[in-house]
Design a protein around this motif. Structure first.
Motif, PDB file in Angstrom:
ATOM      1  N   ILE A 139     -53.863  36.012 -26.988  1.00  0.00           N
ATOM      2  CA  ILE A 139     -52.600  35.363 -27.320  1.00  0.00           C
ATOM      3  C   ILE A 139     -52.745  34.235 -28.335  1.00  0.00           C
ATOM      4  CG2 ILE A 139     -52.627  33.822 -25.316  1.00  0.00           C
ATOM      5  CD1 ILE A 139     -49.540  34.100 -25.266  1.00  0.00           C
ATOM      6  N   GLN A 140     -53.802  33.453 -28.259  1.00  0.00           N
ATOM      7  CA  GLN A 140     -53.945  32.317 -29.183  1.00  0.00           C
ATOM      8  C   GLN A 140     -53.901  32.768 -30.635  1.00  0.00           C
ATOM      9  OE1 GLN A 140     -54.166  28.883 -28.250  1.00  0.00           O
ATOM     10  NE2 GLN A 140     -53.573  28.770 -30.405  1.00  0.00           N
ATOM     11  N   SER A 141     -54.557  33.868 -30.942  1.00  0.00           N
ATOM     12  CA  SER A 141     -54.576  34.334 -32.336  1.00  0.00           C
ATOM     13  C   SER A 141     -53.192  34.777 -32.801  1.00  0.00           C
ATOM     14  CB  SER A 141     -55.599  35.456 -32.524  1.00  0.00           C
ATOM     15  OG  SER A 141     -55.210  36.610 -31.801  1.00  0.00           O
ATOM     16  N   THR A 142     -52.291  35.149 -31.878  1.00  0.00           N
ATOM     17  CA  THR A 142     -50.920  35.504 -32.278  1.00  0.00           C
ATOM     18  C   THR A 142     -50.089  34.251 -32.547  1.00  0.00           C
ATOM     19  OG1 THR A 142     -49.885  35.586 -30.058  1.00  0.00           O
ATOM     20  CG2 THR A 142     -51.037  37.581 -30.835  1.00  0.00           C
ATOM     21  N   MET A 143     -50.443  33.146 -31.917  1.00  0.00           N
ATOM     22  CA  MET A 143     -49.690  31.895 -32.065  1.00  0.00           C
ATOM     23  C   MET A 143     -50.124  31.097 -33.293  1.00  0.00           C
ATOM     24  SD  MET A 143     -49.742  30.835 -27.988  1.00  0.00           S
ATOM     25  CE  MET A 143     -50.497  29.328 -28.383  1.00  0.00           C
ATOM     26  N   GLY A 171     -48.125  28.080 -35.878  1.00  0.00           N
ATOM     27  CA  GLY A 171     -48.310  26.689 -35.466  1.00  0.00           C
ATOM     28  C   GLY A 171     -48.118  26.474 -33.981  1.00  0.00           C
ATOM     29  N   GLY A 172     -48.254  27.535 -33.179  1.00  0.00           N
ATOM     30  CA  GLY A 172     -48.066  27.410 -31.740  1.00  0.00           C
ATOM     31  C   GLY A 172     -49.304  26.873 -31.047  1.00  0.00           C
ATOM     32  N   ARG A 173     -49.066  26.071 -29.999  1.00  0.00           N
ATOM     33  CA  ARG A 173     -50.193  25.583 -29.200  1.00  0.00           C
ATOM     34  C   ARG A 173     -49.750  25.434 -27.747  1.00  0.00           C
ATOM     35  NH1 ARG A 173     -51.062  20.456 -27.646  1.00  0.00           N
ATOM     36  NH2 ARG A 173     -49.479  18.915 -28.131  1.00  0.00           N
ATOM     37  N   VAL A 183     -45.811  28.348 -18.064  1.00  0.00           N
ATOM     38  CA  VAL A 183     -46.522  28.290 -19.339  1.00  0.00           C
ATOM     39  C   VAL A 183     -45.568  27.653 -20.342  1.00  0.00           C
ATOM     40  CG1 VAL A 183     -47.590  29.616 -21.209  1.00  0.00           C
ATOM     41  CG2 VAL A 183     -47.876  30.353 -18.827  1.00  0.00           C
ATOM     42  N   MET A 184     -46.076  26.692 -21.111  1.00  0.00           N
ATOM     43  CA  MET A 184     -45.268  26.049 -22.146  1.00  0.00           C
ATOM     44  C   MET A 184     -46.071  26.035 -23.442  1.00  0.00           C
ATOM     45  SD  MET A 184     -43.808  22.157 -22.416  1.00  0.00           S
ATOM     46  CE  MET A 184     -42.451  22.295 -21.294  1.00  0.00           C
ATOM     47  N   ILE A 185     -45.444  26.567 -24.489  1.00  0.00           N
ATOM     48  CA  ILE A 185     -46.070  26.609 -25.811  1.00  0.00           C
ATOM     49  C   ILE A 185     -45.172  25.852 -26.771  1.00  0.00           C
ATOM     50  CG2 ILE A 185     -46.909  28.097 -27.670  1.00  0.00           C
ATOM     51  CD1 ILE A 185     -47.054  30.368 -25.545  1.00  0.00           C
ATOM     52  N   GLY A 186     -45.741  24.938 -27.532  1.00  0.00           N
ATOM     53  CA  GLY A 186     -44.987  24.187 -28.527  1.00  0.00           C
ATOM     54  C   GLY A 186     -45.116  24.814 -29.904  1.00  0.00           C
ATOM     55  N   PHE A 187     -44.003  24.803 -30.652  1.00  0.00           N
ATOM     56  CA  PHE A 187     -43.970  25.295 -32.028  1.00  0.00           C
ATOM     57  C   PHE A 187     -43.316  24.226 -32.902  1.00  0.00           C
ATOM     58  CE2 PHE A 187     -44.246  29.162 -29.572  1.00  0.00           C
ATOM     59  CZ  PHE A 187     -45.116  29.937 -30.326  1.00  0.00           C
ATOM     60  N   PRO A 188     -43.614  24.213 -34.197  1.00  0.00           N
ATOM     61  CA  PRO A 188     -43.004  23.212 -35.070  1.00  0.00           C
ATOM     62  C   PRO A 188     -41.475  23.275 -35.101  1.00  0.00           C
ATOM     63  CG  PRO A 188     -44.887  24.217 -36.158  1.00  0.00           C
ATOM     64  CD  PRO A 188     -44.631  24.999 -34.896  1.00  0.00           C
ATOM     65  N   ASP A 189     -40.901  24.473 -34.925  1.00  0.00           N
ATOM     66  CA  ASP A 189     -39.448  24.625 -34.941  1.00  0.00           C
ATOM     67  C   ASP A 189     -39.063  25.944 -34.290  1.00  0.00           C
ATOM     68  OD1 ASP A 189     -39.659  26.684 -37.024  1.00  0.00           O
ATOM     69  OD2 ASP A 189     -40.008  25.021 -38.400  1.00  0.00           O
ATOM     70  N   LEU A 190     -37.769  26.120 -34.063  1.00  0.00           N
ATOM     71  CA  LEU A 190     -37.258  27.300 -33.382  1.00  0.00           C
ATOM     72  C   LEU A 190     -37.481  28.567 -34.203  1.00  0.00           C
ATOM     73  CD1 LEU A 190     -35.909  28.154 -30.761  1.00  0.00           C
ATOM     74  CD2 LEU A 190     -33.688  27.696 -31.810  1.00  0.00           C
ATOM     75  N   GLU A 191     -37.372  28.468 -35.509  1.00  0.00           N
ATOM     76  CA  GLU A 191     -37.596  29.643 -36.363  1.00  0.00           C
ATOM     77  C   GLU A 191     -38.997  30.198 -36.187  1.00  0.00           C
ATOM     78  OE1 GLU A 191     -36.601  28.608 -40.391  1.00  0.00           O
ATOM     79  OE2 GLU A 191     -34.549  28.065 -39.827  1.00  0.00           O
ATOM     80  N   PRO A 241     -45.358  41.414 -34.923  1.00  0.00           N
ATOM     81  CA  PRO A 241     -46.066  42.622 -34.486  1.00  0.00           C
ATOM     82  C   PRO A 241     -47.313  42.302 -33.652  1.00  0.00           C
ATOM     83  CG  PRO A 241     -45.401  42.829 -36.775  1.00  0.00           C
ATOM     84  CD  PRO A 241     -45.102  41.411 -36.362  1.00  0.00           C
ATOM     85  N   ALA A 242     -48.014  41.229 -34.000  1.00  0.00           N
ATOM     86  CA  ALA A 242     -49.231  40.883 -33.255  1.00  0.00           C
ATOM     87  C   ALA A 242     -48.906  40.544 -31.805  1.00  0.00           C
ATOM     88  CB  ALA A 242     -49.942  39.711 -33.931  1.00  0.00           C
ATOM     89  N   TYR A 243     -47.844  39.750 -31.573  1.00  0.00           N
ATOM     90  CA  TYR A 243     -47.504  39.409 -30.194  1.00  0.00           C
ATOM     91  C   TYR A 243     -46.885  40.593 -29.465  1.00  0.00           C
ATOM     92  CZ  TYR A 243     -46.006  37.220 -25.970  1.00  0.00           C
ATOM     93  OH  TYR A 243     -45.850  36.949 -24.634  1.00  0.00           O
ATOM     94  N   GLN A 244     -46.005  41.309 -30.120  1.00  0.00           N
ATOM     95  CA  GLN A 244     -45.377  42.455 -29.472  1.00  0.00           C
ATOM     96  C   GLN A 244     -46.409  43.509 -29.071  1.00  0.00           C
ATOM     97  OE1 GLN A 244     -42.052  42.932 -28.481  1.00  0.00           O
ATOM     98  NE2 GLN A 244     -42.150  40.726 -28.806  1.00  0.00           N
ATOM     99  N   GLN A 245     -47.499  43.593 -29.821  1.00  0.00           N
ATOM    100  CA  GLN A 245     -48.561  44.537 -29.480  1.00  0.00           C
ATOM    101  C   GLN A 245     -49.237  44.183 -28.157  1.00  0.00           C
ATOM    102  OE1 GLN A 245     -52.081  44.509 -31.988  1.00  0.00           O
ATOM    103  NE2 GLN A 245     -52.331  46.712 -31.684  1.00  0.00           N
TER     104      GLN A 245
END
Length: 114
Positions: free
Chosen positions: A25-29, A33-35, A55-63, A72-76
Motif C-alpha cells: 500500500i505505501q508504494s500506491t500512496m 503524497g499520502g502518509r 486507519v488514517m492516511i493524510g494527503f495534501p488535498d482532497l484531489e 490503478p495501483a491502489y485498485q489493483q
C-alpha cells in the motif's frame, strides 16, 4: 487543504493476501503524497460500539486523496484487503488552522432559525 482517508476495518481474516496488501500500500500512496497517521494500533473506544481498528492516511488535498483511491495501483491491490477484511472507507477534507467551531454553530443556528 489537508484531506484524510479514514477506514474503520472490522475483524477479518489475516492471511497472505492481507499481508501483501499491507506490504504494497505505501508504494500506491507515495505518488500522491499520502502518509499513514494511524495504522495498526489499538483504539481506545470512549463511546459506542467500535469493533475492529482505525486507519488514517493524510494527503495534501482532497484531489490527491481521490486520485490515490482511484489509481490503478491502489485498485489493483484493494481486493487483497477488501475480500478478507470488511469495513468502511471515507475521504474527508480537514479544516483550516484557524477553524472556529463557535462560528459553525452560529451559522447552523441561523440556518435552522434557532
Amino acid at each position: 487543504m489537508t484531506a484524510y482517508a479514514l477506514a474503520h476495518l472490522r475483524p477479518g481474516t489475516l492471511n497472505e493476501q492481507v499481508l501483501e496488501y499491507i506490504e504494497r500500500i505505501q508504494s500506491t500512496m507515495d505518488p500522491f503524497g499520502g502518509r499513514f497517521l494511524v495504522h495498526g494500533k489499538e483504539v481506545e473506544v470512549l463511546e459506542g460500539p467500535f469493533p475492529g481498528t482505525l486507519v488514517m492516511i493524510g494527503f495534501p488535498d482532497l484531489e490527491r486523496a481521490r486520485a490515490w483511491y482511484a489509481s490503478p495501483a491502489y485498485q489493483q491491490i484493494l481486493p487483497l484487503r477488501a475480500d478478507h477484511v470488511p469495513g468502511e472507507v471515507v475521504l474527508a477534507e480537514g479544516v483550516p488552522a484557524d477553524y472556529d467551531a463557535t462560528a459553525t454553530a452560529t451559522a447552523l443556528r441561523t440556518a435552522a432559525g434557532l
